[in-house]
Design an enzyme around this catalytic site. Structure first.
Site, PDB file in Angstrom:
ATOM      1  N   GLU A 286       0.878  -1.179   0.000  1.00 49.31           N
ATOM      2  CA  GLU A 286       0.000   0.000   0.000  1.00 49.31           C
ATOM      3  C   GLU A 286       0.906   1.216   0.000  1.00 49.31           C
ATOM      4  OE1 GLU A 286      -3.085   0.073  -0.448  1.00 49.31           O
ATOM      5  OE2 GLU A 286      -3.953  -1.827   0.231  1.00 49.31           O
ATOM      6  N   CYS A 320      -3.148   8.610   3.098  1.00 49.44           N
ATOM      7  CA  CYS A 320      -2.815   8.057   1.777  1.00 49.44           C
ATOM      8  C   CYS A 320      -3.852   8.487   0.748  1.00 49.44           C
ATOM      9  CB  CYS A 320      -2.758   6.534   1.842  1.00 49.44           C
ATOM     10  SG  CYS A 320      -1.524   5.885   2.987  1.00 49.44           S
TER      11      CYS A 320
END
Length: 540
Positions: A286, A320
């Protein structure tokens, strides 16, 4: 290699300072039974607490004060922790999945009982505002709920065989040891996504948290270990090793770790991915975001403007999924920018522990430099600053916050719309929003898709034709493709993750659980003959 997003952490081999903690920090730590006197905390757990490696300092980003010094894993302790985790896996893998689900339910209850206290610790150590800190812990609680149900639904498949008297089964089994290397910006939830689903699948987990948020990992591990102990399970089912890059490297390179789940920068993700692949392990990555919101002329602006505001300013631009690029149709651009500027002007920096605060600090002094670099990139492209762009003055901050790391949220209009230019293509982990104008949806989609990253994206429109194009083959190439919802704030029910240089990993809901299993195709012959597939004849 450096297994963390760019930031600050300090390793010391010196005696702990005798400086007293502030009352705000002491209250948060005391509520979780974390010592507030100047002692060195153990940062390794494999069934027992220990730590004899270098020290890392936990620093409060809002004030700059040292919260604690943590003793990290020595090389010997690290290898021992990996061995203990492997042993714990051998114990947990044969436990019926619904029984593992009951353990997860108890973990859920224990976390929920400390939700407010853990949320405050996230705010104290990471810097996000109180409501987001509590929300992060709630996310761990939610994924536990999901995993409890999942423990009774982790099904394989029966596949029809072309051969009479045969059946083919696709069977999931536990994978082994899963290492979770989490980032500073979600110091609780990312581990929760992985631990809950991994444990439901029958694996043991070893957590290597960001070196700048060790207290969150210690507090969470203490809560989970108490549940494991109560049920007579090895503590290393959910082990912990704190430390710097040497600890991260050893975990990633260990052949006794079957899967590595890494959250962090694209640069480090490439290193992790290559290292895990080199030993034929599994990697779940990720990585970077660089997320875009597209505003069409028919968008509902009273909904879109606040959503972009939260996406760009929430968590001080350190999610993010934070909104980093804003593409406005030229017909509504002036109005949208004006409304957004008013919201930016209304937000003031404050103590993240204060429930009225909407803007907390960035996590480190290095993040302040990243903020400055993002603004300079836009200016170097011939662009202009529309809002912000200057540091906060001391007078903008309460006296106890003047040692903290506060960045003024900024809107810039780069001098080019080329997505190949660093002003657009480089993710900057700071509250800087870049703006450009487009004339039609195809142009905006091309810009959305033109950067290396592909995590989250958002289209604001009331035209179903636009929606169909956006979510279809000609649309966004991101892993998260939203309509009339901001880029930030995903729920746990769907798989979370991105495409391209974001890493292609999927965590949390959906089919993400399948990554935590070892899959086998099992052909069973229950007939009195043994024919070969595809009609092959091989007389014997």
């Amino acid at each position: 290699m450096l297994l963390a997003r760019p930031g600050r952490f300090f390793i010391r081999s010196v005696a702990c300072s005798t400086r007293a903690l502030s009352s705000r920090a002491s209250a948060v730590l005391s509520a979780l039974d974390i010592p507030t006197t100047p002692v060195e905390l153990d940062g390794v757990y494999d069934g027992t607490w220990k730590g004899s490696g270098d020290f890392i300092e936990s620093i409060c980003p809002a004030t700059g004060e040292i919260l604690a010094r943590v003793k990290t894993a020595s090389p010997q302790e690290l290898h021992h922790a990996i061995d203990r985790t492997r042993e714990a896996y051998l114990a947990i893998r044969t436990m019926p999945a619904p029984r593992r689900g009951e353990i997860i339910r108890q973990i859920r209850e224990a976390l929920f009982a400390k939700r407010e206290q853990l949320g405050a610790l996230v705010s104290l150590e990471m810097g996000k505002i109180r409501t987001e800190g509590v929300g992060e812990v709630q996310e761990f609680v939610d994924i536990c709920d999901y995993a409890v149900g999942l423990s009774r639904m982790m099904n394989g498949r029966v596949v029809a065989s072309e051969r009479p008297g045969h059946s083919i089964l696709e069977v999931p089994n536990p994978l082994g040891v899963v290492a979770v290397l989490s980032a500073f910006n979600f110091p609780v939830a990312v581990y929760g996504w992985n631990l809950s689903v991994s444990l439901a699948a029958g694996n043991a987990t070893l957590w290597k948290p960001s070196p700048t948020t060790p207290l969150c990992s210690i507090a969470v591990t203490k809560i989970i270990s108490s549940v494991l102990e109560k049920n007579g399970l090895p503590g290393a089912v959910a082990g912990l090793v704190t430390g710097g890059k040497d600890v991260g490297e050893a975990v990633v390179q260990s052949k006794d770790v079957d899967m590595v789940s890494f959250t962090g920068s694209e640069h480090v993700g490439r290193i992790v991915g290559k290292a895990v692949q080199a030993r034929f392990g599994k990697a779940l990555l990720e990585l970077g975001g660089n997320n875009a919101a597209i505003i069409m002329p028919d968008a509902d602006l009273p909904l879109a403007v606040p959503a972009v505001f939260f996406g760009a300013v929430g968590t001080a631009g350190q999610r993010c999924t934070s909104t980093r690029r804003l593409y406005l149709h030229s017909s509504i651009a002036p109005d949208f920018i004006s409304r957004l500027q008013k919201l930016y002007a209304s937000v003031a920096p404050g103590d993240p522990l204060d429930s009225a605060t909407l803007l907390g600090p960035v996590h480190t002094a290095a993040a302040l430099r990243i903020h400055e670099e993002a603004i300079e990139d836009a200016k170097a492209s011939g662009g202009e600053v529309l809002t912000g762009g200057t540091p906060f003055a001391a007078s903008d901050l309460s006296s106890h916050l003047r040692g903290g790391f506060f960045a003024r949220p900024t809107i810039v209009r780069p001098g080019t719309s080329s997505v190949q230019h660093p002003a657009w293509s480089t993710e900057r982990f700071a509250p800087v929003l870049r703006v450009a104008e487009f004339s039609d949806l195809s142009e905006a989609i091309a810009w959305n898709n033109g950067v290396p990253q592909g995590l989250s994206s958002s289209l604001w429109t009331r035209d179903m034709r636009n929606v169909g194009k956006w979510i279809g083959a000609e649309g966004s190439d991101a892993g998260i493709v939203n309509v009339n919802v901001g880029t930030s704030g995903a729920e746990i029910g769907a798989a979370f993750g991105g495409n391209k240089s974001t890493g292609w990993g999927r965590e949390s809901g959906g089919d993400a659980w399948k990554q935590y299993c070892r899959w086998s195709a099992c052909t069973i012959n229950f007939s009195d003959a043994a024919p070969l597939a595809q009609g092959v004849s091989f007389p014997a």
